[in-house]
Write an enzyme that holds these catalytic residues in place. Structure first.
Site, PDB file in Angstrom:
ATOM      1  N   TYR A 157      43.960  37.531  39.620  1.00 27.78           N
ATOM      2  CA  TYR A 157      42.814  38.404  39.908  1.00 27.78           C
ATOM      3  C   TYR A 157      42.035  37.861  41.112  1.00 27.78           C
ATOM      4  O   TYR A 157      41.695  38.608  42.046  1.00 27.78           O
ATOM      5  CB  TYR A 157      41.919  38.483  38.663  1.00 27.78           C
ATOM      6  CG  TYR A 157      40.736  39.399  38.807  1.00 27.78           C
ATOM      7  CD1 TYR A 157      40.869  40.775  38.644  1.00 27.78           C
ATOM      8  CD2 TYR A 157      39.466  38.895  39.104  1.00 27.78           C
ATOM      9  CE1 TYR A 157      39.770  41.620  38.767  1.00 27.78           C
ATOM     10  CE2 TYR A 157      38.372  39.736  39.227  1.00 27.78           C
ATOM     11  CZ  TYR A 157      38.524  41.097  39.059  1.00 27.78           C
ATOM     12  OH  TYR A 157      37.433  41.934  39.188  1.00 27.78           O
TER      13      TYR A 157
HETATM   14  N1  LIG Z   1      33.306  44.840  35.508  1.00 23.74           N
HETATM   15  C1  LIG Z   1      33.159  43.722  36.198  1.00 23.74           C
HETATM   16  O1  LIG Z   1      32.585  42.729  35.714  1.00 23.74           O
HETATM   17  C2  LIG Z   1      33.664  43.634  37.616  1.00 23.74           C
HETATM   18  C3  LIG Z   1      33.198  42.593  38.434  1.00 23.74           C
HETATM   19  C4  LIG Z   1      33.648  42.496  39.738  1.00 23.74           C
HETATM   20  C5  LIG Z   1      34.551  43.439  40.225  1.00 23.74           C
HETATM   21  N2  LIG Z   1      34.991  44.439  39.410  1.00 23.74           N
HETATM   22  C6  LIG Z   1      35.961  45.386  39.967  1.00 23.74           C
HETATM   23  O2  LIG Z   1      35.434  46.705  39.889  1.00 23.74           O
HETATM   24  C7  LIG Z   1      36.506  47.642  39.808  1.00 23.74           C
HETATM   25  C8  LIG Z   1      36.264  48.586  38.653  1.00 23.74           C
HETATM   26  O3  LIG Z   1      36.233  47.840  37.448  1.00 23.74           O
HETATM   27  P1  LIG Z   1      35.563  48.361  36.104  1.00 23.74           P
HETATM   28  O4  LIG Z   1      34.823  47.202  35.552  1.00 23.74           O
HETATM   29  O5  LIG Z   1      34.870  49.651  36.338  1.00 23.74           O
HETATM   30  O6  LIG Z   1      36.888  48.567  35.218  1.00 23.74           O
HETATM   31  P2  LIG Z   1      37.299  49.688  34.157  1.00 23.74           P
HETATM   32  O7  LIG Z   1      38.481  49.130  33.455  1.00 23.74           O
HETATM   33  O8  LIG Z   1      36.106  50.119  33.367  1.00 23.74           O
HETATM   34  O9  LIG Z   1      37.752  50.935  35.063  1.00 23.74           O
HETATM   35  C9  LIG Z   1      38.863  50.848  35.905  1.00 23.74           C
HETATM   36  C10 LIG Z   1      39.472  52.225  36.124  1.00 23.74           C
HETATM   37  O10 LIG Z   1      40.588  52.020  37.015  1.00 23.74           O
HETATM   38  C11 LIG Z   1      41.702  52.744  36.526  1.00 23.74           C
HETATM   39  N3  LIG Z   1      42.951  52.117  36.973  1.00 23.74           N
HETATM   40  C12 LIG Z   1      43.525  50.985  36.521  1.00 23.74           C
HETATM   41  N4  LIG Z   1      44.697  50.762  37.133  1.00 23.74           N
HETATM   42  C13 LIG Z   1      44.859  51.776  38.019  1.00 23.74           C
HETATM   43  C14 LIG Z   1      45.887  52.128  38.921  1.00 23.74           C
HETATM   44  N5  LIG Z   1      47.015  51.382  39.043  1.00 23.74           N
HETATM   45  N6  LIG Z   1      45.732  53.245  39.677  1.00 23.74           N
HETATM   46  C15 LIG Z   1      44.625  54.032  39.545  1.00 23.74           C
HETATM   47  N7  LIG Z   1      43.643  53.763  38.674  1.00 23.74           N
HETATM   48  C16 LIG Z   1      43.750  52.648  37.918  1.00 23.74           C
HETATM   49  C17 LIG Z   1      41.567  52.709  35.015  1.00 23.74           C
HETATM   50  O11 LIG Z   1      42.311  53.754  34.384  1.00 23.74           O
HETATM   51  C18 LIG Z   1      40.046  52.833  34.828  1.00 23.74           C
HETATM   52  O12 LIG Z   1      39.664  54.191  34.678  1.00 23.74           O
HETATM   53  C19 LIG Z   1      37.789  46.813  39.678  1.00 23.74           C
HETATM   54  O13 LIG Z   1      38.411  46.686  40.937  1.00 23.74           O
HETATM   55  C20 LIG Z   1      37.263  45.469  39.209  1.00 23.74           C
HETATM   56  O14 LIG Z   1      38.127  44.403  39.559  1.00 23.74           O
HETATM   57  C21 LIG Z   1      34.556  44.567  38.128  1.00 23.74           C
END
Ligand SMILES: NC(=O)c1ccc[n+]([C@@H]2O[C@H](COP(=O)([O-])OP(=O)(O)OC[C@H]3O[C@@H](n4cnc5c(N)ncnc54)[C@H](O)[C@@H]3O)[C@@H](O)[C@H]2O)c1
Length: 250
Positions: A157
């Site tokens: 990651y």
């Molecule tokens: N939540 C956190 O703490 C956090 C912190 C830093 C960065 N992020 C980043 O933010 C972004 C969103 O994360 P989130 O927390 O909303 O996650 P989440 O799991 O709530 O939502 C992610 C969405 O992406 C979709 N997805 C997954 N794989 C996919 C693919 N191959 N193609 C298309 N869609 C796909 C899923 O179906 C889901 O609807 C990610 O890139 C994550 O790494 C999250």
């Protein structure tokens, strides 16, 4: 009460990958609130809960950003539905299991890089010629503090997000004279379904690193994304903005 800042996205269109829930949904909602027509590309459109409020994307396309052909098909359909594209938000991402690097299954390592890093490349590659042809555009990549710090038990990651930060710099320079900006956001932890892929110990350790001692809200990330996607953010490209509550030291 604070008046919410509004940007004018009237006539603008946006694609948000992984926009069915979590951070992506919040960004889509924020852009739509200020007038954009938003198309969601998500691996699992069922994640979109239409009962939450009145946010309705113009289209929700089942898309795997890790697959170039899936992304190309989604983009062709998007142009059919909304006509053109102004804003791409590369948000889709997965966490993977919380394990040491040598315990991680190589197939899972590969999948994390394919979604989080290669997905950003595939989507950008598909839309950049269109944005350049129009002479304007915004690409907003959702990276992570993990990409700056290199979190233990999150090697794939962290590598994927470091790659997103570097790709943002490269593409930002390549498009600098073309009217298209490319920036990233590195959030600390936000309470979303992504937490389901983490252990309670990992979540507690992550929160302990945040000087403000709280999680970032998805709305705070969405506000920052909206400003980066707006005309107001006009002289910044290739940059990674932190949303880390003071955790970022560079
Ligand atoms: N939540 C956190 O703490 C956090 C912190 C830093 C960065 N992020 C980043 O933010 C972004 C969103 O994360 P989130 O927390 O909303 O996650 P989440 O799991 O709530 O939502 C992610 C969405 O992406 C979709 N997805 C997954 N794989 C996919 C693919 N191959 N193609 C298309 N869609 C796909 C899923 O179906 C889901 O609807 C990610 O890139 C994550 O790494 C999250």
């Amino acid at each position: 009460m604070m008046t919410p800042v509004r940007y004018d996205f009237t006539g603008r269109t946006a694609v948000v990958t992984g926009g069915a829930r979590g951070i992506g949904r919040a960004i889509g909602e924020r852009l739509a609130r200020d007038g954009a027509r938003v198309v969601v590309w998500d691996l699992d459109p069922k994640h979109f809960d239409s009962t939450v409020n009145d946010y309705r994307p113009a289209d929700i396309v089942a898309t795997d950003v890790a697959e170039p052909s899936s992304v190309e098909d989604a983009f062709a359909r998007t142009l059919d539905v909304v006509g053109h594209l102004d804003i791409l938000v590369n948000n889709a991402g997965i966490n993977g299991p919380i394990v040491s690097a040598w315990e991680l299954d190589p197939k899972i390592w590969q999948r994390i890089l394919d979604v989080n890093l290669n997905g950003v490349y595939h989507a950008s590659r598909a839309v950049v010629p269109h944005l350049l042809e129009r002479g304007q555009g915004r690409i907003v990549n959702i990276a992570s503090m993990a990409g700056k710090d290199g979190n233990a038990q999150q090697s794939a990651y962290s590598v994927s997000k470091a790659g997103v930060i570097a790709f943002t710099k490269s593409l930002g320079k390549e498009l600098a004279t073309g009217g298209v900006t490319v920036n990233a956001i590195a959030p600390a932890m936000a309470q979303t379904e992504l937490f389901a892929q983490m252990t309670p110990e990992h979540i507690a350790a992550g929160k302990a690193k945040i000087p403000m001692q709280r999680y970032v809200s998805v709305a705070e990330i969405a506000d920052l994304a909206a400003w980066i996607a707006s005309d107001e953010c006009s002289f910044t490209t290739g940059f990674t903005f932190d949303a880390s509550g003071g955790r970022a030291t560079y």
